[in-house]
Design a protein around this motif. Structure first.
Motif, PDB file in Angstrom:
ATOM      1  N   SER A 119       0.825  -1.207   0.000  1.00 52.33           N
ATOM      2  CA  SER A 119       0.000   0.000   0.000  1.00 52.33           C
ATOM      3  C   SER A 119       0.853   1.249   0.000  1.00 52.33           C
ATOM      4  O   SER A 119       1.930   1.295   0.598  1.00 52.33           O
ATOM      5  CB  SER A 119      -0.889   0.010   1.241  1.00 52.33           C
ATOM      6  OG  SER A 119      -1.658  -1.155   1.285  1.00 52.33           O
ATOM      7  N   ASP A 120       0.334   2.264  -0.641  1.00 55.20           N
ATOM      8  CA  ASP A 120       1.024   3.544  -0.641  1.00 55.20           C
ATOM      9  C   ASP A 120       0.852   4.223   0.712  1.00 55.20           C
ATOM     10  O   ASP A 120      -0.178   4.085   1.369  1.00 55.20           O
ATOM     11  CB  ASP A 120       0.461   4.444  -1.736  1.00 55.20           C
ATOM     12  CG  ASP A 120       0.694   3.856  -3.120  1.00 55.20           C
ATOM     13  OD1 ASP A 120       1.452   2.886  -3.223  1.00 55.20           O
ATOM     14  OD2 ASP A 120       0.111   4.373  -4.082  1.00 55.20           O
ATOM     15  N   GLY A 121       1.857   4.955   1.138  1.00 55.13           N
ATOM     16  CA  GLY A 121       1.764   5.745   2.352  1.00 55.13           C
ATOM     17  C   GLY A 121       2.359   5.090   3.586  1.00 55.13           C
ATOM     18  O   GLY A 121       2.550   5.735   4.604  1.00 55.13           O
ATOM     19  N   VAL A 122       2.632   3.788   3.515  1.00 62.26           N
ATOM     20  CA  VAL A 122       3.175   3.098   4.683  1.00 62.26           C
ATOM     21  C   VAL A 122       4.704   3.155   4.662  1.00 62.26           C
ATOM     22  O   VAL A 122       5.309   3.351   3.596  1.00 62.26           O
ATOM     23  CB  VAL A 122       2.716   1.614   4.732  1.00 62.26           C
ATOM     24  CG1 VAL A 122       1.208   1.526   4.704  1.00 62.26           C
ATOM     25  CG2 VAL A 122       3.315   0.839   3.565  1.00 62.26           C
ATOM     26  N   PRO A 123       5.330   2.995   5.818  1.00 60.76           N
ATOM     27  CA  PRO A 123       6.795   2.967   5.837  1.00 60.76           C
ATOM     28  C   PRO A 123       7.319   1.826   4.966  1.00 60.76           C
ATOM     29  O   PRO A 123       6.784   0.714   4.998  1.00 60.76           O
ATOM     30  CB  PRO A 123       7.127   2.737   7.312  1.00 60.76           C
ATOM     31  CG  PRO A 123       5.923   3.217   8.061  1.00 60.76           C
ATOM     32  CD  PRO A 123       4.753   2.910   7.166  1.00 60.76           C
ATOM     33  N   ARG A 156       8.740   6.647   3.263  1.00 65.16           N
ATOM     34  CA  ARG A 156       7.389   6.118   3.089  1.00 65.16           C
ATOM     35  C   ARG A 156       7.156   5.738   1.630  1.00 65.16           C
ATOM     36  O   ARG A 156       7.600   6.445   0.725  1.00 65.16           O
ATOM     37  CB  ARG A 156       6.347   7.160   3.505  1.00 65.16           C
ATOM     38  CG  ARG A 156       6.338   7.469   4.985  1.00 65.16           C
ATOM     39  CD  ARG A 156       5.308   8.552   5.250  1.00 65.16           C
ATOM     40  NE  ARG A 156       5.502   9.687   4.342  1.00 65.16           N
ATOM     41  CZ  ARG A 156       5.406  10.961   4.718  1.00 65.16           C
ATOM     42  NH1 ARG A 156       5.093  11.255   5.964  1.00 65.16           N
ATOM     43  NH2 ARG A 156       5.598  11.936   3.850  1.00 65.16           N
TER      44      ARG A 156
END
Lengths: 109, 177
Positions: free
Chosen positions: B24-28, B148
């Motif tokens: 997923s986008d946005g996660v570390p 991220r």
């Protein structure tokens, strides 16, 4: 003599996905690997059939695209006559998807 | 005698036909744990690349779609390295070692043949591939300066085609942040 055929294709499709099979393995000899509609078999990573005892048989064909990227005729392989099962590995690159995917499939013939 | 069958279906890249998104986008971004590297004198870690934009390219030299994309990646590296982009190849074999993809010498020759000078990790045990949930060759993960994940995607692209332009736009946007 009736030619033995069919492996993965139909069963694989129903088991894993409702879409056409990426490849069909036809018994021989020689064993013959046929791509499904729109599927190209990666010729730079020749399909492999892993057999008991660590034996690996690779599929090949002299018929390639000009850039040697894909087979233009179904690649074939010779398995030992007494062997009738193995694990098929094939890298397929469906037309229009811009990717390659690797399939590992248990097969018997 | 009519032949038999199939005993199941295990997909090593994917058995399904339709591509699915990776992480997923946005996660570390998961840390890189690879130990064998080329084009760098030490193992790279994302934690040491904070402040830089990182583009991970999951590829293998036997994948035609991957090698056709290399000129674009070389171009992006040349254009943006000094501006803060680090391109990293994550070389992930498709087949077991008998196919030669695990061999460091083969990878070294592939890098030289294709003019790749950016760092490449040998992901022979698929630790990074699995950590990012990758399913296709080639795949891409774009990581911002804070580490991220900001964009993920897959598929061959070429210099200046619409996919290239999209990645180029994303890279420039992250460099500007």
């Amino acid at each position: 003599m009736r030619r033995a055929s069919i492996i993965l294709a139909a069963v694989l499709v129903s088991a894993c996905d409702a879409r056409p099979a990426p490849v069909t393995l036809r018994a021989g000899p020689p064993l013959r690997l046929e791509p499904g509609p729109g599927v190209r078999i990666n010729a730079r990573l020749k399909p492999a059939l892993e057999l008991e005892g660590g034996i690996v048989v690779r599929f090949d064909s002299p018929h390639l695209t000009p850039d040697s990227a894909y087979f233009t005729a179904p690649p074939t392989a010779e398995a030992p006559p007494a062997v009738h099962a193995g694990t098929l590995r094939v890298s397929v690159c469906p037309a229009g998807e811009r990717i390659c995917r690797s399939l590992t499939i248990a097969a018997a013939w | 005698m009519e032949a038999l069958v199939v005993a199941g279906c295990v997909a090593v890249g994917a058995a399904a036909i339709r591509p699915r998104p990776a992480v997923s986008d946005g996660v570390p971004a998961p840390e890189l744990g690879n130990t064998s590297w080329l084009n760098t004198d030490r193992a790279l870690r994302l934690s040491e690349l904070r402040g830089r934009v990182v583009l991970l390219n999951f590829w293998v030299f036997t994948c035609v779609n991957c090698t056709r994309t290399v000129p674009s990646l070389v171009d992006l590296d040349l254009r943006y390295r000094d501006a803060g982009l680090t391109v990293i190849g994550i070389h992930t074999p498709e087949f077991p070692p008998y196919a030669g993809e695990h061999d460091r010498g083969n990878l070294m020759r592939a890098l030289a043949r294709r003019g790749i000078t950016y760092p490449n990790a040998q992901d022979n045990d698929r630790r990074t591939w699995n950590a990012y949930g990758i399913r296709y060759w080639p795949s891409f993960v774009l990581i911002d300066k804070q580490g991220r994940i900001r964009h993920t995607g897959y598929g061959e692209f070429h210099l200046n085609d619409r996919y290239y332009q999209e990645w180029d736009r994303r890279i420039r946007a992250l460099l500007a942040e």
